[in-house]
Design a protein around this motif. Sequence first.
Motif, PDB file in Angstrom:
ATOM      1  N   LEU A 109       3.131  20.406  39.573  1.00  0.00           N
ATOM      2  CA  LEU A 109       3.191  21.318  40.712  1.00  0.00           C
ATOM      3  C   LEU A 109       2.505  20.769  41.945  1.00  0.00           C
ATOM      4  N   ASN A 110       1.582  19.836  41.814  1.00  0.00           N
ATOM      5  CA  ASN A 110       1.032  19.181  42.997  1.00  0.00           C
ATOM      6  C   ASN A 110       2.061  18.270  43.648  1.00  0.00           C
ATOM      7  N   SER A 111       2.874  17.620  42.815  1.00  0.00           N
ATOM      8  CA  SER A 111       3.831  16.643  43.340  1.00  0.00           C
ATOM      9  C   SER A 111       5.171  17.263  43.720  1.00  0.00           C
ATOM     10  N   GLY A 112       5.547  18.367  43.086  1.00  0.00           N
ATOM     11  CA  GLY A 112       6.856  18.954  43.339  1.00  0.00           C
ATOM     12  C   GLY A 112       7.995  18.167  42.715  1.00  0.00           C
ATOM     13  N   GLN A 113       7.674  17.268  41.791  1.00  0.00           N
ATOM     14  CA  GLN A 113       8.708  16.510  41.103  1.00  0.00           C
ATOM     15  C   GLN A 113       9.232  17.300  39.910  1.00  0.00           C
ATOM     16  N   GLY A 114      10.441  16.945  39.458  1.00  0.00           N
ATOM     17  CA  GLY A 114      10.960  17.549  38.257  1.00  0.00           C
ATOM     18  C   GLY A 114      10.174  17.076  37.041  1.00  0.00           C
ATOM     19  N   LEU A 115      10.140  17.906  36.004  1.00  0.00           N
ATOM     20  CA  LEU A 115       9.420  17.584  34.767  1.00  0.00           C
ATOM     21  C   LEU A 115      10.390  17.722  33.603  1.00  0.00           C
ATOM     22  N   ALA A 116      10.516  16.668  32.801  1.00  0.00           N
ATOM     23  CA  ALA A 116      11.486  16.645  31.700  1.00  0.00           C
ATOM     24  C   ALA A 116      10.777  16.550  30.358  1.00  0.00           C
ATOM     25  N   PHE A 117      11.409  17.139  29.335  1.00  0.00           N
ATOM     26  CA  PHE A 117      10.826  17.196  27.995  1.00  0.00           C
ATOM     27  C   PHE A 117      11.825  16.694  26.958  1.00  0.00           C
ATOM     28  N   ALA A 118      11.307  15.957  25.982  1.00  0.00           N
ATOM     29  CA  ALA A 118      12.135  15.505  24.867  1.00  0.00           C
ATOM     30  C   ALA A 118      12.505  16.684  23.975  1.00  0.00           C
ATOM     31  N   GLN A 119      13.577  16.525  23.212  1.00  0.00           N
ATOM     32  CA  GLN A 119      13.956  17.566  22.253  1.00  0.00           C
ATOM     33  C   GLN A 119      12.930  17.670  21.142  1.00  0.00           C
ATOM     34  N   SER A 120      12.399  16.533  20.694  1.00  0.00           N
ATOM     35  CA  SER A 120      11.390  16.502  19.642  1.00  0.00           C
ATOM     36  C   SER A 120      10.664  15.167  19.724  1.00  0.00           C
ATOM     37  N   PRO A 121       9.472  15.051  19.126  1.00  0.00           N
ATOM     38  CA  PRO A 121       8.788  13.748  19.129  1.00  0.00           C
ATOM     39  C   PRO A 121       9.624  12.644  18.499  1.00  0.00           C
ATOM     40  N   GLY A 122      10.400  12.984  17.475  1.00  0.00           N
ATOM     41  CA  GLY A 122      11.212  11.971  16.817  1.00  0.00           C
ATOM     42  C   GLY A 122      12.339  11.425  17.665  1.00  0.00           C
ATOM     43  N   SER A 123      12.814  12.226  18.620  1.00  0.00           N
ATOM     44  CA  SER A 123      13.910  11.776  19.489  1.00  0.00           C
ATOM     45  C   SER A 123      13.418  11.333  20.859  1.00  0.00           C
ATOM     46  N   ALA A 124      12.086  11.217  21.023  1.00  0.00           N
ATOM     47  CA  ALA A 124      11.506  10.978  22.345  1.00  0.00           C
ATOM     48  C   ALA A 124      12.012   9.693  22.985  1.00  0.00           C
ATOM     49  N   ARG A 125      12.097   8.613  22.202  1.00  0.00           N
ATOM     50  CA  ARG A 125      12.511   7.337  22.803  1.00  0.00           C
ATOM     51  C   ARG A 125      13.944   7.409  23.313  1.00  0.00           C
ATOM     52  N   ARG A 126      14.836   7.992  22.511  1.00  0.00           N
ATOM     53  CA  ARG A 126      16.235   8.112  22.939  1.00  0.00           C
ATOM     54  C   ARG A 126      16.352   9.051  24.145  1.00  0.00           C
ATOM     55  N   ASP A 185      14.992  29.156  39.861  1.00  0.00           N
ATOM     56  CA  ASP A 185      15.208  29.662  38.500  1.00  0.00           C
ATOM     57  C   ASP A 185      13.882  29.815  37.765  1.00  0.00           C
ATOM     58  N   ALA A 186      13.013  28.811  37.910  1.00  0.00           N
ATOM     59  CA  ALA A 186      11.719  28.845  37.226  1.00  0.00           C
ATOM     60  C   ALA A 186      10.894  30.047  37.689  1.00  0.00           C
ATOM     61  N   LEU A 187      10.874  30.298  38.987  1.00  0.00           N
ATOM     62  CA  LEU A 187      10.102  31.426  39.501  1.00  0.00           C
ATOM     63  C   LEU A 187      10.685  32.755  39.017  1.00  0.00           C
ATOM     64  N   ARG A 188      12.006  32.874  39.038  1.00  0.00           N
ATOM     65  CA  ARG A 188      12.625  34.113  38.559  1.00  0.00           C
ATOM     66  C   ARG A 188      12.342  34.336  37.084  1.00  0.00           C
ATOM     67  N   ASP A 189      12.352  33.264  36.289  1.00  0.00           N
ATOM     68  CA  ASP A 189      12.055  33.407  34.866  1.00  0.00           C
ATOM     69  C   ASP A 189      10.612  33.863  34.652  1.00  0.00           C
ATOM     70  N   VAL A 190       9.689  33.353  35.464  1.00  0.00           N
ATOM     71  CA  VAL A 190       8.295  33.806  35.370  1.00  0.00           C
ATOM     72  C   VAL A 190       8.209  35.296  35.663  1.00  0.00           C
ATOM     73  N   GLU A 191       8.929  35.751  36.665  1.00  0.00           N
ATOM     74  CA  GLU A 191       8.903  37.169  37.010  1.00  0.00           C
ATOM     75  C   GLU A 191       9.492  38.022  35.892  1.00  0.00           C
ATOM     76  N   ARG A 192      10.601  37.563  35.296  1.00  0.00           N
ATOM     77  CA  ARG A 192      11.214  38.307  34.188  1.00  0.00           C
ATOM     78  C   ARG A 192      10.287  38.326  32.966  1.00  0.00           C
ATOM     79  N   GLU A 245       7.226  22.529  26.575  1.00  0.00           N
ATOM     80  CA  GLU A 245       8.617  22.675  27.006  1.00  0.00           C
ATOM     81  C   GLU A 245       8.656  23.820  28.010  1.00  0.00           C
ATOM     82  N   PRO A 246       9.795  24.034  28.691  1.00  0.00           N
ATOM     83  CA  PRO A 246       9.828  25.024  29.776  1.00  0.00           C
ATOM     84  C   PRO A 246       9.390  26.428  29.364  1.00  0.00           C
ATOM     85  N   ASN A 247       9.839  26.928  28.218  1.00  0.00           N
ATOM     86  CA  ASN A 247       9.477  28.286  27.824  1.00  0.00           C
ATOM     87  C   ASN A 247       7.971  28.472  27.758  1.00  0.00           C
ATOM     88  N   LEU A 248       7.272  27.501  27.200  1.00  0.00           N
ATOM     89  CA  LEU A 248       5.824  27.604  27.058  1.00  0.00           C
ATOM     90  C   LEU A 248       5.147  27.615  28.421  1.00  0.00           C
TER      91      LEU A 248
END
Length: 319
Positions: free
Chosen positions: A211-228, A57-64, A87-90
Amino acid sequence: MSVHKLRPAQAVKWPAEWVAGLPEALEQLQRWAQVRPLHCALRHKRHGRWYAWRWIDALRDVERLADGLRQHGFGEYSRLVVSGPFEPNLLLLALAAQAIGGQVLTLSDTLEPSALHGQIWRVRPSHAYVPDRQQLQHWLMVVGSSAAPQVLISDQQVPGSEVVGFARLIGPVEALQRLNRWWQPSGETALWSEEGTHWQGGLAVLFEQWLNSGQGLAFAQSPGSARRDRSEVAPTGLLLSPARLQHLADEIQGSLEPRSTWRRRLHDWALAHPQSGLHQLIRNQLRRRLGLQRLQFIWQASSVRQGGQWLDELKRDSA
């Protein structure tokens, strides 16, 4: 469509910077999309729900996105500035610009309007991506000046403006996969970020470690909600700036009892005796409280000035 004349790399100074390692990052994304196309590459919490991108999905989105950028005048002599939370879009838009052969820079997302105008004048981007609503308003104040980017892209809708919506740029795509589970599969790893372009060198760190590790990367919704949000992901690795790591260390220190109490003296004793059962109990409690019960890796944890001892303890495997 005319484009700004590009300046040499040495003319760019912080709080703007070139994004290093993008050609290699694009090659690695293509490789992971072939090797593990259906594995989770990216996760992001949006409007209270988690969404996921598989590697394919990520590669296809880059192409689009590359096609969308071309349709809006982006070419090998163009310059894209990204400014906002990671975040993913950026990330995917930066890779799309690289796929075309253009230049990519970050600009700190904490600049006030006057400072922002000066930086835009210095960098002269042809295109810019600004997802944050408040920062977008600051950028719109520059529209009409000779330094303004020809194309301003955002997730936000601004009636009466010529802002290009990110959804319009990427075009029709399949709905993102929604993650409803509350548990984490035992073998699934996840890197974690709660940063933005205010972290000098941060985007290059994310691309390299992800991308070196091939692990998934997750992002918080906002800095204020990061801990949750962090607690819901239970990441295995942290990709945080020294300042954010120090914030986490302070958070750990703040969760401990005051120094004058017997409970704090017990905590300090446990820290000095890592083989004790009490030490393991306190460490595991801290892990669960901070959403770090699966933690195995902290990028540059040695940069923490105070409170780093407990961060080092959190990296150890659970007993």
